[in-house]
Design a protein around this motif. Structure first.
Motif, short mmCIF file in Angstrom:
data_model
loop_
_atom_site.label_atom_id
_atom_site.label_comp_id
_atom_site.label_asym_id
_atom_site.label_seq_id
_atom_site.Cartn_x
_atom_site.Cartn_y
_atom_site.Cartn_z
N LYS A 169 0.82 -1.21 0.00
CA LYS A 169 0.00 0.00 0.00
C LYS A 169 0.86 1.26 0.00
O LYS A 169 0.53 2.24 -0.68
CB LYS A 169 -0.94 0.00 1.21
N LEU A 170 1.95 1.25 0.75
CA LEU A 170 2.84 2.41 0.78
C LEU A 170 3.51 2.62 -0.58
O LEU A 170 3.63 3.75 -1.05
CB LEU A 170 3.90 2.25 1.88
N ALA A 171 3.93 1.53 -1.21
CA ALA A 171 4.55 1.62 -2.54
C ALA A 171 3.57 2.22 -3.54
O ALA A 171 3.94 3.07 -4.36
CB ALA A 171 5.04 0.26 -3.00
N GLU A 172 2.32 1.78 -3.47
CA GLU A 172 1.29 2.33 -4.36
C GLU A 172 1.03 3.80 -4.05
O GLU A 172 0.90 4.61 -4.96
CB GLU A 172 0.01 1.51 -4.25
N LYS A 173 0.95 4.11 -2.78
CA LYS A 173 0.66 5.49 -2.35
C LYS A 173 1.72 6.46 -2.85
O LYS A 173 1.40 7.56 -3.33
CB LYS A 173 0.57 5.54 -0.83
N TYR A 174 2.98 6.07 -2.74
CA TYR A 174 4.08 6.96 -3.11
C TYR A 174 4.61 6.71 -4.52
O TYR A 174 5.58 7.34 -4.94
CB TYR A 174 5.21 6.83 -2.10
N ASN A 175 4.01 5.75 -5.23
CA ASN A 175 4.43 5.39 -6.58
C ASN A 175 5.91 5.04 -6.64
O ASN A 175 6.67 5.58 -7.45
CB ASN A 175 4.09 6.50 -7.58
N VAL A 176 6.31 4.15 -5.76
CA VAL A 176 7.68 3.63 -5.74
C VAL A 176 7.61 2.11 -5.77
O VAL A 176 6.55 1.53 -5.58
CB VAL A 176 8.47 4.11 -4.49
N SER A 177 8.74 1.48 -5.98
CA SER A 177 8.77 0.02 -6.03
C SER A 177 8.87 -0.56 -4.62
O SER A 177 9.33 0.12 -3.69
CB SER A 177 9.96 -0.46 -6.85
N LEU A 178 8.45 -1.79 -4.49
CA LEU A 178 8.63 -2.50 -3.22
C LEU A 178 10.11 -2.66 -2.91
O LEU A 178 10.51 -2.64 -1.75
CB LEU A 178 7.95 -3.88 -3.26
N ASP A 179 10.91 -2.81 -3.96
CA ASP A 179 12.36 -2.90 -3.76
C ASP A 179 12.88 -1.63 -3.10
O ASP A 179 13.77 -1.69 -2.26
CB ASP A 179 13.09 -3.12 -5.09
N TYR A 180 12.34 -0.49 -3.49
CA TYR A 180 12.78 0.76 -2.87
C TYR A 180 12.34 0.80 -1.40
O TYR A 180 13.13 1.14 -0.53
CB TYR A 180 12.22 1.97 -3.63
N ILE A 181 11.11 0.45 -1.13
CA ILE A 181 10.60 0.45 0.25
C ILE A 181 11.46 -0.47 1.12
O ILE A 181 11.82 -0.12 2.24
CB ILE A 181 9.12 -0.01 0.31
N SER A 182 11.81 -1.64 0.61
CA SER A 182 12.54 -2.63 1.40
C SER A 182 14.02 -2.31 1.54
O SER A 182 14.71 -2.92 2.34
CB SER A 182 12.39 -4.01 0.78
N GLY A 183 14.52 -1.40 0.71
CA GLY A 183 15.93 -1.06 0.75
C GLY A 183 16.76 -1.87 -0.23
O GLY A 183 17.98 -1.73 -0.28
N ALA A 184 16.11 -2.72 -1.03
CA ALA A 184 16.84 -3.54 -2.00
C ALA A 184 17.26 -2.76 -3.23
O ALA A 184 18.09 -3.22 -4.01
CB ALA A 184 15.98 -4.74 -2.42
N SER A 185 16.69 -1.58 -3.42
CA SER A 185 17.01 -0.76 -4.59
C SER A 185 17.05 0.71 -4.17
O SER A 185 16.36 1.12 -3.25
CB SER A 185 15.95 -0.94 -5.67
N THR A 186 17.85 1.47 -4.89
CA THR A 186 17.89 2.91 -4.64
C THR A 186 17.03 3.65 -5.66
O THR A 186 16.93 4.87 -5.61
CB THR A 186 19.34 3.44 -4.72
N VAL A 187 16.41 2.92 -6.57
CA VAL A 187 15.58 3.51 -7.61
C VAL A 187 14.16 3.65 -7.08
O VAL A 187 13.51 2.65 -6.78
CB VAL A 187 15.60 2.65 -8.89
N LYS A 188 13.69 4.89 -6.98
CA LYS A 188 12.33 5.13 -6.47
C LYS A 188 11.27 4.73 -7.48
O LYS A 188 10.31 4.06 -7.14
CB LYS A 188 12.13 6.61 -6.14
N ASP A 189 11.44 5.18 -8.71
CA ASP A 189 10.42 5.00 -9.73
C ASP A 189 10.42 3.57 -10.24
O ASP A 189 11.41 3.12 -10.82
CB ASP A 189 10.68 5.97 -10.88
#
Length: 115
Positions: A49-69
Motif C-alpha cells: 500500500k505504501l509503494a502504491e501510495k508513493y508510486n515507488v517500487s517494493l524494492d525501494y521500500i525494502s531497501g533492496a534498490s535505490t531507484v524510487k520510480d
C-alpha cells in the motif's frame, strides 16, 4: 538508508503527517509510528500500500534498490515480464540466455552492416 527511514522520507516528501498516512492505511497512528521508527516490521500488505501510495517500487521500500520510480526506464509490460523471467532463472540458464542474445545481436549487426 533503512526501510524505516525511507517511508519517513517518502511521507515527508509528500508533505503528509504520520496521522495522514495512518488514516489512509486504516490503522492507528501508534501502529504506523512503530513502522516508521523501526519498532515493528512493516507487513508486506502495508508495504504494498505504501509503494502504491508513493508510486515507488517494493524494492525501494525494502531497501533492496535505490531507484524510487518502479518504471524509471519506461519498460512496457512485455519488457517487465522478460526481466521477471530472467530473474527467475538460475545462473547457468542466465549465462546461456545471455550467450544466445549476444549471438542474435552480432548476427543482426552483421546484417545491418551489409545493407
Amino acid at each position: 538508508m533503512s526501510k524505516f527511514d525511507r517511508i519517513r522520507d517518502l511521507r515527508e516528501d509528500a508533505d503528509l503527517t504520520q496521522k495522514n498516512v495512518a488514516d489512509s492505511l486504516y490503522m492507528h497512528l501508534t501502529q504506523y509510528r512503530r513502522y516508521e521508527t523501526g519498532e515493528r516490521e512493516i507487513p508486506l500488505s502495508v508495504a504494498v500500500k505504501l509503494a502504491e501510495k508513493y508510486n515507488v517500487s517494493l524494492d525501494y521500500i525494502s531497501g533492496a534498490s535505490t531507484v524510487k520510480d518502479p518504471n524509471r526506464f519506461g519498460l512496457n509490460s512485455e519488457e517487465q515480464g522478460l526481466i521477471e523471467s530472467f530473474r527467475s532463472l538460475n545462473d547457468i540458464q542466465k549465462g546461456r540466455l545471455l550467450e544466445r542474445l549476444d549471438v542474435l545481436l552480432h548476427s543482426q549487426s552483421r546484417k545491418s552492416g551489409k545493407k
